[in-house]
Design a protein around this motif. Structure first.
Motif: not given
Length: 125
Positions: A3-15
């Motif tokens: 059993x596990x969880x998985x999440x997608x994440x969008x990370x924003x930063x300066x170029x």
């Protein structure tokens, strides 16, 4: 099955921070970097045994110098993923747009939601 969880994440930063952040986040346990856009967007997944650890990892990412935001987009439990994988394999239906190797990501306009689209594809099986 584990059993596990998985999440997608969008990370924003300066170029100018993108390459450093890609390396730093890639070294965090249970984090996998998948895509980076030189404009300052990184797509990662977090995998953990429970939601509490998933959130702790997200908070850790948010605290890294240069991260402007880190938004969890989708979160699934392993049983949901396995069920979806089975349904997708049974459907054997890949949308035409995903089969076009000449199409550039920046040329795609999206005006819906992935969940409804996936449900529509699976109903066609």
């Amino acid at each position: 099955m584990e059993d596990f969880n998985v999440s997608s994440v969008v990370v924003m930063c300066q170029p100018e921070d993108i390459d450093r952040l890609w390396r730093e986040m890639g070294q965090i346990t249970n984090v996998e970097c998948h895509y980076k856009e030189q404009s300052g967007k990184i797509i990662i997944t977090i995998e953990s045994e429970n939601i509490d650890n998933e959130i702790k990892t997200l908070k850790r990412i948010e605290e890294i110098k240069g991260v402007m935001s880190a938004q969890m987009i989708y979160s699934y439990h392993s049983s949901e993923l396995e069920s979806m994988r089975d349904d997708i394999q049974k459907a054997n239906s890949i949308p035409q747009i995903l089969q076009d190797d000449t199409l550039q990501a920046q040329d795609i306009t999206y005006a819906g939601d992935v969940e409804s689209s996936l449900e529509a594809i699976l109903k066609r099986k």
